[in-house]
Every structure is written in C-alpha cells, then in structure tokens.
Design a protein around this motif. Structure first.
Motif, PDB file in Angstrom:
ATOM      1  N   PRO A  56      -2.272 -31.998  19.755  1.00 38.33           N
ATOM      2  CA  PRO A  56      -1.156 -32.533  20.411  1.00 38.33           C
ATOM      3  C   PRO A  56      -0.317 -33.168  19.237  1.00 38.33           C
ATOM      4  O   PRO A  56      -0.627 -33.442  18.153  1.00 38.33           O
ATOM      5  CB  PRO A  56      -1.787 -33.877  21.075  1.00 38.33           C
ATOM      6  CG  PRO A  56      -3.097 -33.724  21.220  1.00 38.33           C
ATOM      7  CD  PRO A  56      -3.616 -32.661  20.316  1.00 38.33           C
ATOM      8  N   SER A  57       1.033 -33.217  19.704  1.00 34.40           N
ATOM      9  CA  SER A  57       2.100 -33.641  18.451  1.00 34.40           C
ATOM     10  C   SER A  57       3.447 -34.166  19.395  1.00 34.40           C
ATOM     11  O   SER A  57       3.621 -33.492  20.266  1.00 34.40           O
ATOM     12  CB  SER A  57       2.430 -32.415  17.551  1.00 34.40           C
ATOM     13  OG  SER A  57       3.601 -32.930  16.774  1.00 34.40           O
ATOM     14  N   THR A  58       4.271 -35.206  18.974  1.00 33.49           N
ATOM     15  CA  THR A  58       5.307 -35.458  19.457  1.00 33.49           C
ATOM     16  C   THR A  58       6.166 -35.246  18.154  1.00 33.49           C
ATOM     17  O   THR A  58       7.224 -34.483  18.437  1.00 33.49           O
ATOM     18  CB  THR A  58       5.400 -36.841  20.157  1.00 33.49           C
ATOM     19  OG1 THR A  58       4.568 -37.128  21.214  1.00 33.49           O
ATOM     20  CG2 THR A  58       6.833 -37.342  20.520  1.00 33.49           C
ATOM     21  N   ARG A  59       6.093 -36.074  17.446  1.00 36.18           N
ATOM     22  CA  ARG A  59       7.253 -36.034  16.257  1.00 36.18           C
ATOM     23  C   ARG A  59       7.338 -34.868  15.521  1.00 36.18           C
ATOM     24  O   ARG A  59       8.419 -34.237  15.351  1.00 36.18           O
ATOM     25  CB  ARG A  59       6.632 -37.263  15.277  1.00 36.18           C
ATOM     26  CG  ARG A  59       7.189 -38.506  15.498  1.00 36.18           C
ATOM     27  CD  ARG A  59       6.204 -39.459  15.147  1.00 36.18           C
ATOM     28  NE  ARG A  59       5.006 -39.527  15.878  1.00 36.18           N
ATOM     29  CZ  ARG A  59       4.758 -40.081  17.106  1.00 36.18           C
ATOM     30  NH1 ARG A  59       5.530 -41.284  17.407  1.00 36.18           N
ATOM     31  NH2 ARG A  59       3.793 -39.769  17.933  1.00 36.18           N
ATOM     32  N   THR A  60       6.172 -34.142  15.061  1.00 34.69           N
ATOM     33  CA  THR A  60       6.307 -33.114  14.129  1.00 34.69           C
ATOM     34  C   THR A  60       6.769 -31.759  14.862  1.00 34.69           C
ATOM     35  O   THR A  60       7.647 -31.295  14.618  1.00 34.69           O
ATOM     36  CB  THR A  60       4.817 -32.636  13.539  1.00 34.69           C
ATOM     37  OG1 THR A  60       4.504 -33.898  13.162  1.00 34.69           O
ATOM     38  CG2 THR A  60       4.954 -31.560  12.528  1.00 34.69           C
ATOM     39  N   ARG A  61       6.202 -31.776  16.154  1.00 34.21           N
ATOM     40  CA  ARG A  61       6.773 -30.505  17.080  1.00 34.21           C
ATOM     41  C   ARG A  61       8.310 -30.653  17.247  1.00 34.21           C
ATOM     42  O   ARG A  61       8.923 -29.744  17.223  1.00 34.21           O
ATOM     43  CB  ARG A  61       6.124 -30.576  18.491  1.00 34.21           C
ATOM     44  CG  ARG A  61       6.251 -29.453  19.348  1.00 34.21           C
ATOM     45  CD  ARG A  61       5.930 -29.873  20.527  1.00 34.21           C
ATOM     46  NE  ARG A  61       4.539 -29.814  20.892  1.00 34.21           N
ATOM     47  CZ  ARG A  61       3.839 -28.543  21.523  1.00 34.21           C
ATOM     48  NH1 ARG A  61       4.572 -27.584  21.848  1.00 34.21           N
ATOM     49  NH2 ARG A  61       2.764 -28.645  21.930  1.00 34.21           N
ATOM     50  N   ARG A 110      -0.533 -26.175  13.961  1.00 32.21           N
ATOM     51  CA  ARG A 110      -1.173 -27.351  13.763  1.00 32.21           C
ATOM     52  C   ARG A 110      -2.484 -27.040  14.361  1.00 32.21           C
ATOM     53  O   ARG A 110      -2.627 -26.566  15.349  1.00 32.21           O
ATOM     54  CB  ARG A 110      -0.434 -28.616  14.334  1.00 32.21           C
ATOM     55  CG  ARG A 110      -1.169 -29.691  14.737  1.00 32.21           C
ATOM     56  CD  ARG A 110      -0.890 -30.946  15.165  1.00 32.21           C
ATOM     57  NE  ARG A 110      -0.044 -31.405  14.201  1.00 32.21           N
ATOM     58  CZ  ARG A 110       0.496 -32.724  14.329  1.00 32.21           C
ATOM     59  NH1 ARG A 110       0.320 -33.427  15.271  1.00 32.21           N
ATOM     60  NH2 ARG A 110       1.342 -33.355  13.440  1.00 32.21           N
ATOM     61  N   HIS A 138      -1.381 -32.747   5.756  1.00 28.11           N
ATOM     62  CA  HIS A 138      -0.050 -32.724   6.571  1.00 28.11           C
ATOM     63  C   HIS A 138       1.067 -32.802   5.553  1.00 28.11           C
ATOM     64  O   HIS A 138       1.505 -34.006   5.239  1.00 28.11           O
ATOM     65  CB  HIS A 138      -0.254 -34.129   7.478  1.00 28.11           C
ATOM     66  CG  HIS A 138       0.630 -34.314   8.524  1.00 28.11           C
ATOM     67  ND1 HIS A 138       1.635 -33.152   8.640  1.00 28.11           N
ATOM     68  CD2 HIS A 138       0.786 -34.995   9.521  1.00 28.11           C
ATOM     69  CE1 HIS A 138       2.296 -33.697   9.749  1.00 28.11           C
ATOM     70  NE2 HIS A 138       1.542 -34.579  10.309  1.00 28.11           N
ATOM     71  N   GLN A 141       4.534 -34.261   6.432  1.00 28.45           N
ATOM     72  CA  GLN A 141       4.390 -35.742   6.591  1.00 28.45           C
ATOM     73  C   GLN A 141       4.600 -36.323   5.463  1.00 28.45           C
ATOM     74  O   GLN A 141       5.222 -37.311   5.045  1.00 28.45           O
ATOM     75  CB  GLN A 141       3.278 -36.283   7.225  1.00 28.45           C
ATOM     76  CG  GLN A 141       2.866 -37.715   7.410  1.00 28.45           C
ATOM     77  CD  GLN A 141       4.172 -38.383   8.641  1.00 28.45           C
ATOM     78  OE1 GLN A 141       4.313 -37.561   9.547  1.00 28.45           O
ATOM     79  NE2 GLN A 141       4.732 -39.372   8.442  1.00 28.45           N
ATOM     80  N   PRO A 262       2.950 -43.289  10.326  1.00 30.46           N
ATOM     81  CA  PRO A 262       3.314 -41.784  10.247  1.00 30.46           C
ATOM     82  C   PRO A 262       3.484 -41.746  11.987  1.00 30.46           C
ATOM     83  O   PRO A 262       4.167 -40.859  12.434  1.00 30.46           O
ATOM     84  CB  PRO A 262       2.231 -41.090  10.064  1.00 30.46           C
ATOM     85  CG  PRO A 262       1.137 -41.930  10.055  1.00 30.46           C
ATOM     86  CD  PRO A 262       1.452 -43.445   9.572  1.00 30.46           C
ATOM     87  N   GLY A 263       2.845 -42.476  12.847  1.00 29.87           N
ATOM     88  CA  GLY A 263       2.900 -42.469  14.496  1.00 29.87           C
ATOM     89  C   GLY A 263       1.815 -41.215  14.767  1.00 29.87           C
ATOM     90  O   GLY A 263       1.692 -40.496  13.846  1.00 29.87           O
ATOM     91  N   PRO A 264       1.446 -41.356  15.919  1.00 28.79           N
ATOM     92  CA  PRO A 264       1.548 -42.443  16.889  1.00 28.79           C
ATOM     93  C   PRO A 264       0.828 -43.819  16.585  1.00 28.79           C
ATOM     94  O   PRO A 264      -0.259 -43.501  15.805  1.00 28.79           O
ATOM     95  CB  PRO A 264       0.991 -41.873  18.283  1.00 28.79           C
ATOM     96  CG  PRO A 264      -0.143 -40.801  17.597  1.00 28.79           C
ATOM     97  CD  PRO A 264       0.480 -40.311  16.470  1.00 28.79           C
TER      98      PRO A 264
HETATM   99  N1   CP Z   1       3.060 -38.195  12.331  1.00 23.88           N
HETATM  100  C1   CP Z   1       2.647 -37.196  13.444  1.00 23.88           C
HETATM  101  O1   CP Z   1       2.217 -36.017  12.741  1.00 23.88           O
HETATM  102  O2   CP Z   1       3.137 -37.543  14.505  1.00 23.88           O
HETATM  103  P1   CP Z   1       2.653 -36.176  15.864  1.00 23.88           P
HETATM  104  O3   CP Z   1       1.217 -36.195  15.939  1.00 23.88           O
HETATM  105  O4   CP Z   1       3.394 -36.821  17.025  1.00 23.88           O
HETATM  106  O5   CP Z   1       3.237 -35.167  15.265  1.00 23.88           O
END
Ligand code: CP
Length: 309
Positions: A56-61, A110, A138, A141, A262-264
C-alpha cells in the motif's frame, strides 16, 4: 543480452554529486513553475511511466502520479494487486516481467522483500525506481527528506538528525541515514530496546526521547511497523509509548529545530496530531517536496540516464 538499465533501487546507487544534482534540480522546479515544461519539451515521443505497487501507498504513489500529470507524461499503473492477475497466482516477478514486456520507458515498483523479484529488477533493461522495498530501502524518501532538511538549514554539515521509533523495521531510516551521513549530517537513532536494529552499529543511540530532542536539529518520527513485526515484537508494543512524538516529549527541542515524519503516522501511537500545528513541523512540507524531488529524479532518469544505455 540486453544491458541492465541505470536504476535507482538503493540510495547507494547515487553518488553524492548525483544526489546533490537531484536536490538542486528539485529546488529549481520548486522555485519556478515554468521550469517544469522545459524538462519535457525535448521528447519526440513522450516516455511512458509504469508503476507496480505491491504494497500500500498514498504519498509515494500519488506524488509520482502528480509528477507524470504535471510533466504531461503518460502513466500506466498496475493498480490494486488483488485486482490484477496476482490474484490468480501470478508471482510478483512474473507480473513485473509482463509489465516490462510492454516496453514502458521507466518502471516504479514497491514491494516486500522477494528474492526473485529482486533479481529480476536488478537485471531489468528498463530503468527502475524503487518506491520502497521491505525494511531495506526507500531511496526517494531519503532524497525528499534530505531536500526538506536542506530547505531549512541550507547545509547538511554537522546538522544533527535523530530517527525516533521503530528504527529496526524502517526502510526510511535505512536509506535516510545512509544519504544524510554521506551529505555531511550527523545521524542518531532513538528507539526502544530491541527496535534499534543491527544495521549501522556505529550510529549513536539515545534511549531517551527527551535527551535526543535536546541534541537534535531534526527529529524524524517513524511509524510502529506492526506488519513487519514477529509475534515477539508485537508483544513489546507498549515499549513505544515513551518514544511517541508530542509536545511534552519534545519540550527540550530547540525553536530552530524541525519535526519530520515520512507518514503515514498512527495518531497517539508514534505521533500526537497536535504537532501538525507546531511551527517547526514539516510533515506536509515533506509531501510537497516529494513531488519536486521525484520530478527531478524522473526527468533526470528519463533524459540523461537514458542516453547512457
Ligand atoms: N512515506 C511513504 O512512503 O508513504 P506512503 O507509504 O503513503 O507512500
């Protein structure tokens, strides 16, 4: 036999000069919207970017999608793996090989550690950007975190950075400490016993967050990565409570310092949301900077590195 492409799988794939060039280009993209178009105008046929997120990913994707949209680059995305033929039993390595067989110009991937996929990626004749691999790596990041630190301090020399929380399972800390130390920063870890990890035994370790905050110019919180813990690790979760970033635990942090993550983040577990209002907080700035840094990297790889093939 096709030559392997120039990829960014580990942060060690970049020299200090190349990392600095990407940070410099990201600053140009940040400071002048018009420069975005200058990086795409030379393409006769627009390169196609493909992405496969097996975790899963929000920011990177979304930041890579944002970059492709802003640059006008076509982008194909595998989407949710359970809605692809992975759900029919196709391996991740075979999925990657099939996406490669469509000949995109670059693949973003990823994944959890997977021996065969790792081998396939290393031999890929299409450039690959790692968007995160297991607990190991990563690199984008690391670049965006470095950019955020440079934006505040203008230098890395002797800037004191402490990673706090679940260091042992953090690919963010693994790649980040490597890059930041190469750039001249001093790095320390602050984690409960058993969660510092065996990597990088030469790095200073704080067992108290208050002491780490007093030392640091930059505090980087890390999520408690339960999905990567053994049963034994899960039983130790309570040990993270003294390492949660909040106003009280950071009371010794200088007014000139910055707070990153870095989140989340998991509210009240690794970070109290009250810190989002703290003027030192750079958490959403990191996300904004992720777009500039990934645009700088993507255009560099599509343009300069492609000529090396
Ligand atoms: N920081 C980071 O990789 O966030 P995501 O998992 O949401 O991509």
């Amino acid at each position: 036999m096709p030559k392997s492409a120039r990829s960014l799988i580990s942060i060690d794939d970049l020299s200090v000069q190349e990392a600095n060039d990407i940070l410099g280009k990201a600053a140009i993209l940040r400071d002048n919207d018009k420069t975005w178009t200058t990086y795409v105008r030379f393409y006769d046929v627009k390169p196609v970017v493909a992405s496969c997120f097996f975790e899963p990913s929000t920011r990177t994707r979304l930041s890579f999608e944002m970059v492709c949209s802003r640059l006008g680059l076509p982008h194909i995305d595998l989407g949710e793996p359970t809605k692809s033929s992975v759900a029919k039993g196709e391996t991740l390595a075979d999925t990657f090989l099939n996406v490669s067989a469509m000949n995109p110009d670059l693949i973003i991937v990823r994944y959890k550690f997977d021996d065969r996929l790792d081998e396939v990626i290393k031999k890929s004749n299409i450039p690959v950007i790692s968007a995160g691999q297991g607990i190991n790596s990563h690199p984008t990041q690391a670049l965006l975190d470095a950019f955020t630190i440079q934006e505040k301090f203008s230098t890395f020399k002797d800037i004191k950075v402490v990673y706090c929380g679940d260091v042992a399972h953090s690919r963010v800390a693994a790649s980040g400490q490597t890059l930041l130390r190469k750039l001249g920063a001093k790095v320390a870890f602050c984690a409960p016993e058993g969660f510092v990890g065996e990597r990088d035994s030469d790095i200073e370790h704080f067992s108290s967050l208050q002491a780490a905050a007093e030392w640091a110019d930059v505090v980087i919180g890390l999520r408690v990565q339960k999905e990567r813990h053994s049963e034994d690790g899960l039983s130790k979760h309570k040990s993270f409570e003294p390492f949660r970033l909040d106003k009280q635990s950071l009371k010794n942090l200088s007014d000139n310092a910055i707070i990153m993550h870095p989140g989340p983040f998991e509210p009240m577990v690794d970070l109290h949301p009250e810190l989002l209002e703290d003027p030192r907080c750079r958490i959403h700035r990191q996300v904004t900077n992720g777009v500039y840094v990934r645009a700088a990297l993507l255009t560099t790889m599509l343009d300069l590195w492609r000529r090396d093939l």
